[in-house]
Write a protein that holds these residues in place. Structure first.
Motif, PDB file in Angstrom:
ATOM      1  N   MET A  63       0.846  -1.176   0.000  1.00 59.43           N
ATOM      2  CA  MET A  63       0.000   0.000   0.000  1.00 59.43           C
ATOM      3  C   MET A  63       0.891   1.239   0.000  1.00 59.43           C
ATOM      4  O   MET A  63       1.745   1.391   0.854  1.00 59.43           O
ATOM      5  CB  MET A  63      -0.899  -0.019   1.245  1.00 59.43           C
ATOM      6  CG  MET A  63      -1.965   0.999   1.218  1.00 59.43           C
ATOM      7  SD  MET A  63      -3.233   0.755   2.453  1.00 59.43           S
ATOM      8  CE  MET A  63      -2.398   1.279   3.915  1.00 59.43           C
ATOM      9  N   LYS A  64       0.691   2.098  -0.977  1.00 55.77           N
ATOM     10  CA  LYS A  64       1.493   3.306  -1.123  1.00 55.77           C
ATOM     11  C   LYS A  64       0.596   4.521  -0.953  1.00 55.77           C
ATOM     12  O   LYS A  64      -0.328   4.731  -1.737  1.00 55.77           O
ATOM     13  CB  LYS A  64       2.144   3.311  -2.504  1.00 55.77           C
ATOM     14  CG  LYS A  64       2.994   4.513  -2.774  1.00 55.77           C
ATOM     15  CD  LYS A  64       3.558   4.474  -4.177  1.00 55.77           C
ATOM     16  CE  LYS A  64       4.295   5.761  -4.469  1.00 55.77           C
ATOM     17  NZ  LYS A  64       4.729   5.840  -5.851  1.00 55.77           N
ATOM     18  N   ILE A  65       0.844   5.321   0.067  1.00 55.06           N
ATOM     19  CA  ILE A  65       0.035   6.515   0.324  1.00 55.06           C
ATOM     20  C   ILE A  65       0.474   7.623  -0.632  1.00 55.06           C
ATOM     21  O   ILE A  65       1.650   7.974  -0.704  1.00 55.06           O
ATOM     22  CB  ILE A  65       0.162   6.967   1.787  1.00 55.06           C
ATOM     23  CG1 ILE A  65      -0.409   5.900   2.705  1.00 55.06           C
ATOM     24  CG2 ILE A  65      -0.540   8.294   1.996  1.00 55.06           C
ATOM     25  CD1 ILE A  65      -0.269   6.185   4.173  1.00 55.06           C
ATOM     26  N   ILE A  66      -0.485   8.165  -1.353  1.00 53.09           N
ATOM     27  CA  ILE A  66      -0.219   9.211  -2.341  1.00 53.09           C
ATOM     28  C   ILE A  66      -0.455  10.594  -1.748  1.00 53.09           C
ATOM     29  O   ILE A  66       0.370  11.487  -1.891  1.00 53.09           O
ATOM     30  CB  ILE A  66      -1.112   9.024  -3.593  1.00 53.09           C
ATOM     31  CG1 ILE A  66      -0.923   7.635  -4.192  1.00 53.09           C
ATOM     32  CG2 ILE A  66      -0.834  10.095  -4.626  1.00 53.09           C
ATOM     33  CD1 ILE A  66       0.454   7.353  -4.733  1.00 53.09           C
ATOM     34  N   LYS A 119      -2.451  12.851   1.738  1.00 52.63           N
ATOM     35  CA  LYS A 119      -3.131  12.839   3.027  1.00 52.63           C
ATOM     36  C   LYS A 119      -3.775  14.189   3.278  1.00 52.63           C
ATOM     37  O   LYS A 119      -3.248  15.218   2.870  1.00 52.63           O
ATOM     38  CB  LYS A 119      -2.138  12.562   4.164  1.00 52.63           C
ATOM     39  CG  LYS A 119      -1.726  11.130   4.307  1.00 52.63           C
ATOM     40  CD  LYS A 119      -0.868  10.957   5.506  1.00 52.63           C
ATOM     41  CE  LYS A 119      -1.628  10.095   6.479  1.00 52.63           C
ATOM     42  NZ  LYS A 119      -0.869   9.736   7.653  1.00 52.63           N
ATOM     43  N   ARG A 149      -0.615   8.238  -9.856  1.00 50.44           N
ATOM     44  CA  ARG A 149       0.599   7.437  -9.605  1.00 50.44           C
ATOM     45  C   ARG A 149       1.845   8.311  -9.527  1.00 50.44           C
ATOM     46  O   ARG A 149       2.810   7.959  -8.839  1.00 50.44           O
ATOM     47  CB  ARG A 149       0.758   6.374 -10.686  1.00 50.44           C
ATOM     48  CG  ARG A 149      -0.197   5.234 -10.510  1.00 50.44           C
ATOM     49  CD  ARG A 149       0.072   4.109 -11.467  1.00 50.44           C
ATOM     50  NE  ARG A 149      -0.885   3.046 -11.236  1.00 50.44           N
ATOM     51  CZ  ARG A 149      -1.517   2.385 -12.184  1.00 50.44           C
ATOM     52  NH1 ARG A 149      -1.292   2.684 -13.457  1.00 50.44           N
ATOM     53  NH2 ARG A 149      -2.361   1.437 -11.874  1.00 50.44           N
ATOM     54  N   GLY A 209       1.752  11.219  -8.193  1.00 53.89           N
ATOM     55  CA  GLY A 209       1.591  11.995  -6.968  1.00 53.89           C
ATOM     56  C   GLY A 209       1.086  13.402  -7.181  1.00 53.89           C
ATOM     57  O   GLY A 209       1.196  14.244  -6.290  1.00 53.89           O
ATOM     58  N   SER A 212      -7.276  10.056   3.221  1.00 58.40           N
ATOM     59  CA  SER A 212      -6.059   9.781   2.470  1.00 58.40           C
ATOM     60  C   SER A 212      -6.395   9.082   1.160  1.00 58.40           C
ATOM     61  O   SER A 212      -7.432   8.448   1.018  1.00 58.40           O
ATOM     62  CB  SER A 212      -5.092   8.920   3.289  1.00 58.40           C
ATOM     63  OG  SER A 212      -5.655   7.656   3.547  1.00 58.40           O
ATOM     64  N   TYR A 257      -4.587   6.405  -1.566  1.00 63.24           N
ATOM     65  CA  TYR A 257      -3.474   5.469  -1.668  1.00 63.24           C
ATOM     66  C   TYR A 257      -3.716   4.457  -2.770  1.00 63.24           C
ATOM     67  O   TYR A 257      -4.837   4.313  -3.268  1.00 63.24           O
ATOM     68  CB  TYR A 257      -3.231   4.769  -0.328  1.00 63.24           C
ATOM     69  CG  TYR A 257      -4.432   4.076   0.256  1.00 63.24           C
ATOM     70  CD1 TYR A 257      -4.699   2.750  -0.026  1.00 63.24           C
ATOM     71  CD2 TYR A 257      -5.295   4.747   1.104  1.00 63.24           C
ATOM     72  CE1 TYR A 257      -5.800   2.119   0.511  1.00 63.24           C
ATOM     73  CE2 TYR A 257      -6.398   4.129   1.644  1.00 63.24           C
ATOM     74  CZ  TYR A 257      -6.646   2.807   1.348  1.00 63.24           C
ATOM     75  OH  TYR A 257      -7.741   2.178   1.883  1.00 63.24           O
ATOM     76  N   LEU A 258      -2.653   3.768  -3.152  1.00 65.77           N
ATOM     77  CA  LEU A 258      -2.738   2.705  -4.139  1.00 65.77           C
ATOM     78  C   LEU A 258      -2.687   1.370  -3.419  1.00 65.77           C
ATOM     79  O   LEU A 258      -1.806   1.132  -2.596  1.00 65.77           O
ATOM     80  CB  LEU A 258      -1.575   2.789  -5.132  1.00 65.77           C
ATOM     81  CG  LEU A 258      -1.567   3.995  -6.057  1.00 65.77           C
ATOM     82  CD1 LEU A 258      -0.299   4.006  -6.886  1.00 65.77           C
ATOM     83  CD2 LEU A 258      -2.781   4.011  -6.946  1.00 65.77           C
ATOM     84  N   LYS A 259      -3.635   0.499  -3.742  1.00 65.66           N
ATOM     85  CA  LYS A 259      -3.703  -0.830  -3.129  1.00 65.66           C
ATOM     86  C   LYS A 259      -3.912  -1.838  -4.254  1.00 65.66           C
ATOM     87  O   LYS A 259      -4.931  -1.799  -4.940  1.00 65.66           O
ATOM     88  CB  LYS A 259      -4.857  -0.871  -2.125  1.00 65.66           C
ATOM     89  CG  LYS A 259      -4.988  -2.164  -1.375  1.00 65.66           C
ATOM     90  CD  LYS A 259      -6.110  -2.045  -0.369  1.00 65.66           C
ATOM     91  CE  LYS A 259      -6.273  -3.335   0.396  1.00 65.66           C
ATOM     92  NZ  LYS A 259      -7.391  -3.235   1.346  1.00 65.66           N
ATOM     93  N   ASN A 260      -2.944  -2.706  -4.454  1.00 62.73           N
ATOM     94  CA  ASN A 260      -2.976  -3.703  -5.529  1.00 62.73           C
ATOM     95  C   ASN A 260      -3.194  -3.067  -6.905  1.00 62.73           C
ATOM     96  O   ASN A 260      -3.898  -3.600  -7.750  1.00 62.73           O
ATOM     97  CB  ASN A 260      -4.061  -4.753  -5.266  1.00 62.73           C
ATOM     98  CG  ASN A 260      -3.804  -5.538  -4.004  1.00 62.73           C
ATOM     99  OD1 ASN A 260      -2.664  -5.723  -3.603  1.00 62.73           O
ATOM    100  ND2 ASN A 260      -4.862  -5.974  -3.364  1.00 62.73           N
TER     101      ASN A 260
END
Length: 147
Positions: free
Chosen positions: A1-4, A6, A35, A37, A104, A106-109
């Protein structure tokens, strides 16, 4: 999981009551820009139209390589939630004077997800109380660190 992105002021301005994870219905150039940001959710809020939820005023910058097929930066984007979750949020917003805010992005899978929260606004004295508590905790940590 990458937080883009917040929403840093969310916990300062609101009491967070419940959290939900929602998918976003996006265009190809939007996900590419996310992706990289190039997104801001600080001014964003959630609106309801019928039995659908939309995130409004979320700024996704244009993708430079997407010449004529680019997207609008602040268009309303549909949130992908279960019907019962949408109805539950709608009733709580109408009855109790709460609001729904994004926390927030984020990217998940490989998919863009938006963490949203049912929240209640803070008064100025609530904000001062939180700042006092935070300050006291910081002083306690410093005192423990010294000894």
């Amino acid at each position: 999981m990458k937080i883009i992105a917040k929403n840093k002021l969310a916990n300062y301005n609101y009491f967070v009551l419940e959290k939900y994870e929602a998918g976003l219905k996006l265009v190809g150039s939007e996900i590419k820009s996310i992706r990289l940001g190039k997104v801001s959710i600080n001014e964003a809020y959630i609106t309801f139209k019928g039995n659908e939820a939309y995130v409004t005023n979320m700024n996704v910058s244009t993708y430079e390589q997407a010449n004529m097929f680019n997207h609008q930066e602040t268009r309303p984007r549909k949130l992908l939630l279960n019907k019962r979750e949408i109805i539950k949020l709608q009733t709580k917003v109408k009855e109790e004077g709460n609001t729904v805010i994004p926390l927030s992005l984020y990217l998940k899978n490989g998919y863009a997800k938006l963490e949203i929260a049912l929240a209640k606004g803070k008064k100025n004295y609530d904000k001062r109380e939180d700042l006092k508590k935070k300050d006291q905790e910081m002083h306690m940590k410093k005192a423990v660190f010294r000894y």
